[in-house]
Motif scaffolding. Structure first.
Motif, PDB file in Angstrom:
ATOM      1  N   HIS A   1       0.843  -1.200   0.000  1.00 10.05           N
ATOM      2  CA  HIS A   1       0.000   0.000   0.000  1.00 10.05           C
ATOM      3  C   HIS A   1       0.877   1.249   0.000  1.00 10.05           C
ATOM      4  N   ILE A   2       0.572   2.162  -0.904  1.00  4.43           N
ATOM      5  CA  ILE A   2       1.293   3.436  -0.990  1.00  4.43           C
ATOM      6  C   ILE A   2       0.243   4.526  -0.876  1.00  4.43           C
ATOM      7  N   THR A   3       0.544   5.580  -0.131  1.00  5.16           N
ATOM      8  CA  THR A   3      -0.387   6.710  -0.094  1.00  5.16           C
ATOM      9  C   THR A   3       0.068   7.728  -1.143  1.00  5.16           C
ATOM     10  N   TYR A   4      -0.784   7.979  -2.097  1.00  2.84           N
ATOM     11  CA  TYR A   4      -0.425   8.884  -3.197  1.00  2.84           C
ATOM     12  C   TYR A   4      -0.828  10.313  -2.863  1.00  2.84           C
TER      13      TYR A   4
ATOM     14  N   ALA B   1       0.246   5.307 -11.163  1.00  6.80           N
ATOM     15  CA  ALA B   1       0.351   4.319 -10.087  1.00  6.80           C
ATOM     16  C   ALA B   1       1.767   3.723 -10.050  1.00  6.80           C
ATOM     17  N   GLN B   2       2.298   3.553  -8.843  1.00  4.65           N
ATOM     18  CA  GLN B   2       3.683   3.067  -8.712  1.00  4.65           C
ATOM     19  C   GLN B   2       3.900   1.696  -9.379  1.00  4.65           C
TER      20      GLN B   2
ATOM     21  N   PHE C   1      -6.397   4.633 -15.786  1.00  2.01           N
ATOM     22  CA  PHE C   1      -5.049   4.798 -15.225  1.00  2.01           C
ATOM     23  C   PHE C   1      -4.258   5.895 -15.936  1.00  2.01           C
ATOM     24  N   ASN C   2      -4.942   6.696 -16.730  1.00  4.14           N
ATOM     25  CA  ASN C   2      -4.296   7.791 -17.458  1.00  4.14           C
ATOM     26  C   ASN C   2      -3.155   7.285 -18.332  1.00  4.14           C
TER      27      ASN C   2
ATOM     28  N   GLY D   1      -3.143  -2.252  -9.866  1.00  3.14           N
ATOM     29  CA  GLY D   1      -3.464  -0.827  -9.886  1.00  3.14           C
ATOM     30  C   GLY D   1      -4.655  -0.418  -9.030  1.00  3.14           C
ATOM     31  N   GLU D   2      -5.319  -1.382  -8.423  1.00  5.99           N
ATOM     32  CA  GLU D   2      -6.589  -1.057  -7.768  1.00  5.99           C
ATOM     33  C   GLU D   2      -6.451  -0.140  -6.556  1.00  5.99           C
ATOM     34  N   ASP D   3      -5.326  -0.261  -5.862  1.00  6.16           N
ATOM     35  CA  ASP D   3      -5.115   0.566  -4.675  1.00  6.16           C
ATOM     36  C   ASP D   3      -5.001   2.038  -5.111  1.00  6.16           C
ATOM     37  N   TRP D   4      -4.198   2.288  -6.126  1.00  9.28           N
ATOM     38  CA  TRP D   4      -4.065   3.657  -6.667  1.00  9.28           C
ATOM     39  C   TRP D   4      -5.432   4.156  -7.153  1.00  9.28           C
TER      40      TRP D   4
END
Ligand SMILES: Cc1ncc(COP(=O)(O)O)c(C=O)c1O
Length: 412
Positions: free
Chosen positions: A4-7, A58-59, A259-260, A304-307
């Protein structure tokens, strides 16, 4: 699964001057100015006219792209036999929408607009009529008229504040759709779901009705569903192919809007039968995605779902902030939260009436005085779009609120 990353979606990234950006939205080229219907674009214009996010990717996608670069060889690439890609694609729609895709019936297109044009060539002939539902994404019109076919406009019905659904809610005119589909020359319907620009996510009942009418009159449905992952809280995407499993339909899906990844095109064309897929590929000719597009799409679908969840929450905050701003400062401008898409469709009719200005002056004030680039409503609806403007909101909130303030000043 990635960690998990906080964007940070508030981060403003300079896409206009960065040597490596190549952004069309932030370009000051004559072509982009023409696209916006303005004489020229300057450094201080805020660009909110096109469906493109200003957020860092997304990372997991960035990691996959770096790994592809590190591989170091970029010869012909392709999806044939790439079970990882097709498994990821299938799992994505099964998991999120409960839609079961037969991946044997999926084909590739280097972009969705191109795919619409290919479908027009593959499944209709010059002089045939094609139904679209205005106000609608302008390339639908060019895919028809630019290929010497005829537009039949099954115009959406706009509701007002007096109606149960409230202002700026749009529904379909099924009686007119039936009439148009029954014409001898009607061959195709290009459906937009969720709808750009009005933001409706069509219900299963509405989609089943569309499919019944088109099936009865042998009208092929091309369903552009590339905004389908961008649903507002409380709404679930229903694909036409789900609502009408027996219908003859070509569905366009992509990671592009979600996802751009418009710069790494990989549109998935999902067919309802093998003959239509073969015909599409015959007219399309040889085409395969780049290794970067493949890498990015796999990473997006797998990790990519988390982003996306964070991004959608931020976009919803943007929608609330912009609508809140207008409610407070320009309450006579109509706008409502979309059910799907990150697009706002503004009705400035009342404001223009009070200011005594026409649509051209509205457009000029927003572009020249406010220095904001929106897309003029006439592009979506040549007859009824004069006082409408479209704003696309996946940008840092500070940028959007700056644009809102400038517009309010220019129209006060
Ligand atoms: C409904 C719709 N279809 C297609 C596109 C463009 O897709 P592509 O970049 O894959 O051609 C857009 C972009 O805004 C869109 O809104």
């Amino acid at each position: 699964m990635s960690e998990h990353i906080t964007y940070n979606f508030d981060q403003v990234i300079d896409r206009r001057h960065d040597r490596w950006s190549y952004s069309e939205k932030w370009s000051d080229s004559a072509e982009t100015a023409e696209h916006c219907g303005v004489p020229a674009i300057a450094d201080d214009h805020i660009a909110l006219f096109t469906a493109d996010m200003d957020f860092r990717c997304a990372q997991p996608i960035l990691d996959a792209l770096h790994a592809t670069v590190d591989h170091g060889i970029f010869g012909y690439s392709g999806l044939a036999g790439n079970t990882r890609y097709y498994d990821a694609l299938r799992a994505w729609f099964a998991r999120r929408d409960g839609w079961d895709i037969d991946t044997d019936l999926v084909s590739y297109s280097p972009g969705t607009v191109l795919a619409l044009n290919i479908c027009v060539h593959a499944f209709t002939k010059p002089g045939d009529a094609i139904i679209i539902q205005r106000p609608v994404y302008p390339p639908f019109t060019s895919a028809v008229e630019g290929n010497d076919r005829v537009v039949l406009d099954n115009h959406l019905v706009r509701h007002t504040a007096d109606d149960e659904q409230g202002d700026l809610y749009y529904t379909m005119d099924f009686d007119q759709l039936e009439e148009l589909a029954a014409r001898d020359d009607a061959r195709m319907l290009i459906l937009c779901n969720p709808h750009n620009p009005v933001g409706r996510a069509w219900t299963a009942e509405e989609l089943a009705r569309v499919a019944d009418i088109c099936t009865a009159h042998d009208v092929l449905i091309v369903a552009d569903e590339i905004h389908g992952d961008l649903m507002a809280p409380g709404y679930r995407m229903v694909h036409l192919a789900q609502a009408a499993p027996k219908a003859r339909v070509v569905t366009c899906t992509a990671t592009n809007k979600t996802f751009n990844l418009a710069g790494l095109p990989a549109t998935n064309m999902v067919f309802s039968n093998a003959a239509d897929k073969a015909r599409f590929e015959e007219v399309r000719g040889y085409a395969e995605p780049s290794p970067f597009a493949i890498s990015a799409a796999i990473a997006a679908y797998e990790d990519g779902e988390d982003w996306l969840a964070q991004c959608l929450a931020y976009i919803q905050g943007n929608i609330d902030a912009v609508i809140g701003y207008f409610a407070e400062h320009l309450p006579d401008v109509g706008v409502r939260a979309p059910e799907g898409t990150y697009i706002l469709w503004f009705d400035f009719t009342e404001r223009c009436r009070k200011l005594g200005i026409d649509g051209a002056e509205l457009h000029r004030r927003i572009y020249e005085d406010a220095r904001v680039l929106l897309q003029d409503g006439t592009n979506f609806d040549p007859q009824g779009g004069e006082f409408f403007q479209r704003m696309v909101v996946p940008s840092p909130r500070s940028m959007l609120l700056d644009a809102c303030e400038r517009i309010a000043r220019a129209l006060s």
